[in-house]
Scaffold this motif. Structure first.
Motif, PDB file in Angstrom:
ATOM      1  N   ILE A 161       0.854  -1.185   0.000  1.00 54.55           N
ATOM      2  CA  ILE A 161       0.000   0.000   0.000  1.00 54.55           C
ATOM      3  C   ILE A 161       0.888   1.232   0.000  1.00 54.55           C
ATOM      4  O   ILE A 161       1.709   1.427   0.908  1.00 54.55           O
ATOM      5  CB  ILE A 161      -0.956  -0.003   1.201  1.00 54.55           C
ATOM      6  CG1 ILE A 161      -1.913  -1.196   1.075  1.00 54.55           C
ATOM      7  CG2 ILE A 161      -1.728   1.311   1.296  1.00 54.55           C
ATOM      8  CD1 ILE A 161      -2.889  -1.343   2.219  1.00 54.55           C
TER       9      ILE A 161
ATOM     10  N   LEU B 190       1.863   4.912   0.461  1.00 56.74           N
ATOM     11  CA  LEU B 190       1.441   6.024   1.316  1.00 56.74           C
ATOM     12  C   LEU B 190       1.967   7.368   0.811  1.00 56.74           C
ATOM     13  O   LEU B 190       1.877   8.362   1.521  1.00 56.74           O
ATOM     14  CB  LEU B 190       1.906   5.793   2.759  1.00 56.74           C
ATOM     15  CG  LEU B 190       1.356   4.536   3.444  1.00 56.74           C
ATOM     16  CD1 LEU B 190       1.920   4.422   4.861  1.00 56.74           C
ATOM     17  CD2 LEU B 190      -0.167   4.539   3.479  1.00 56.74           C
TER      18      LEU B 190
ATOM     19  N   LYS C 124      -3.556   8.100   3.118  1.00 55.21           N
ATOM     20  CA  LYS C 124      -4.717   7.227   3.143  1.00 55.21           C
ATOM     21  C   LYS C 124      -5.573   7.520   4.379  1.00 55.21           C
ATOM     22  O   LYS C 124      -5.120   8.134   5.347  1.00 55.21           O
ATOM     23  CB  LYS C 124      -4.278   5.761   3.167  1.00 55.21           C
ATOM     24  CG  LYS C 124      -3.422   5.341   1.954  1.00 55.21           C
ATOM     25  CD  LYS C 124      -4.179   5.456   0.654  1.00 55.21           C
ATOM     26  CE  LYS C 124      -3.410   4.890  -0.541  1.00 55.21           C
ATOM     27  NZ  LYS C 124      -2.325   5.769  -0.993  1.00 55.21           N
TER      28      LYS C 124
ATOM     29  N   THR D  45      -9.163   3.248   3.134  1.00 56.33           N
ATOM     30  CA  THR D  45      -8.219   2.199   2.758  1.00 56.33           C
ATOM     31  C   THR D  45      -8.150   1.135   3.842  1.00 56.33           C
ATOM     32  O   THR D  45      -7.958  -0.052   3.549  1.00 56.33           O
ATOM     33  CB  THR D  45      -6.822   2.793   2.519  1.00 56.33           C
ATOM     34  OG1 THR D  45      -6.895   3.751   1.463  1.00 56.33           O
ATOM     35  CG2 THR D  45      -5.807   1.720   2.158  1.00 56.33           C
TER      36      THR D  45
ATOM     37  N   ILE E 264      -1.503   8.845   7.248  1.00 53.72           N
ATOM     38  CA  ILE E 264      -2.766   8.157   7.519  1.00 53.72           C
ATOM     39  C   ILE E 264      -3.590   9.033   8.453  1.00 53.72           C
ATOM     40  O   ILE E 264      -3.091   9.491   9.485  1.00 53.72           O
ATOM     41  CB  ILE E 264      -2.548   6.770   8.151  1.00 53.72           C
ATOM     42  CG1 ILE E 264      -1.706   5.873   7.240  1.00 53.72           C
ATOM     43  CG2 ILE E 264      -3.890   6.095   8.445  1.00 53.72           C
ATOM     44  CD1 ILE E 264      -1.316   4.538   7.873  1.00 53.72           C
TER      45      ILE E 264
ATOM     46  N   VAL F 211     -11.313  12.008   3.273  1.00 54.05           N
ATOM     47  CA  VAL F 211     -10.887  11.736   1.899  1.00 54.05           C
ATOM     48  C   VAL F 211     -10.882  13.025   1.090  1.00 54.05           C
ATOM     49  O   VAL F 211      -9.982  13.260   0.273  1.00 54.05           O
ATOM     50  CB  VAL F 211     -11.803  10.677   1.256  1.00 54.05           C
ATOM     51  CG1 VAL F 211     -11.554  10.581  -0.251  1.00 54.05           C
ATOM     52  CG2 VAL F 211     -11.568   9.303   1.903  1.00 54.05           C
TER      53      VAL F 211
END
Length: 272
Positions: A10, A12, A16, A53, A253, A263
């Motif tokens: 994933i 970053l 996310k 995510t 995050i 988001v």
């Protein structure tokens, strides 16, 4: 900057969002909302559709003064929830909010992908070794004491310096066990006064010197609603303001109750 979640890398480099799902009766904002399988699945679907995510599951409230929850009860709550989520949404990347190594182990074996530990291994001396053996990403948070005592442990000579030392020591300890993917969380609201929370937040970019992903979890917390003389229910606007600033300071995050708004913060900051 990537983390390995069940074989998937994933990225970053674009931050996310981690959606919060508390399966406790007493969490400060959403406690008791998700008692049934249907309510849990509806909320997970909502967060995934809105762009989360990760989904972070917690079965032990860590709010100041929260009552004790037995290991058996915490584990049972988590394992049953993991099962129903992954049956309905098998690709969900689940993070488990626990400070107990055996709970962490059982949850990863049941399909979870990340361990989120409010104590950075201090409340269970087997945690770092256990997570390293599982080879999953590990979120280590800054806290002194435990949820019952932390608000009486807010004395610091230099809070930022002490936090950097804390993380450096914990990171070295985790690395000694072979733990690869480490994420750091400043622990806003944990063993910090309102003023200390804002002092740390204002200097948060210094944590980037650790060269690890930074998670920020300030969603609807008292550092927002007490300052604004409001309530958790009306703290979304303040949360969005701080999430935006956190992204500007290097957060990778955002751990939130309100996925859609977080988001949108990421999209706007990324466009800038």
């Amino acid at each position: 900057m990537t983390i390995n979640c069940k074989g998937d890398l994933i990225d970053l480099s674009i931050p996310k969002v981690m959606g919060i799902l508390n399966i406790t009766p007493n969490s400060f904002y959403d406690g008791g909302k998700y008692k049934s399988d249907a309510a849990i699945l509806l909320q997970v679907e909502k967060m995934l559709v809105e762009g989360a995510t990760f989904i972070d599951l917690g079965a032990y409230s860590s709010k100041p003064g929260a009552e004790f929850v037995s290991e058996e009860m915490e584990q049972n709550r988590l394992l049953s929830t993991i099962t129903i989520i992954l049956k309905e949404f098998p690709n969900t990347v689940l993070s488990i909010d626990t400070f107990r190594s055996q709970v962490a182990k059982k949850c990863i074996e049941s399909g979870a992908a990340i361990i989120n530990d409010i104590s950075a291994g201090f409340l269970d001396d087997k945690m770092l070794e256990t997570v390293a053996s599982l080879q999953v990403p590990y979120i280590m948070m800054h806290m002194k004491g435990n949820p019952e005592t932390m608000q009486s442990m807010t004395n610091y000579d230099d809070i930022l310096k002490e936090m950097m030392f804390y993380f450096s020591e914990r990171i070295n300890k985790a690395r000694s066990f072979g733990l690869n993917d480490i994420i750091i969380d400043p622990g806003f609201g944990f063993a910090k006064t309102l003023e200390q929370n804002y002092e740390v937040f204002g200097k948060m970019e210094y944590f980037n010197m650790l060269e690890l992903p930074l998670l920020v979890g300030i969603s609807r917390k008292s550092m927002i609603y007490k300052l604004l003389e409001s309530t958790p229910d009306t703290a979304l606007n303040g949360t969005t303001v701080l999430n935006t600033i956190a992204l500007q300071k290097g957060a990778k995050i955002l751990r939130v109750h309100d996925v859609k708004e977080a988001v949108e913060c990421v999209k706007i900051i990324n466009q800038l």
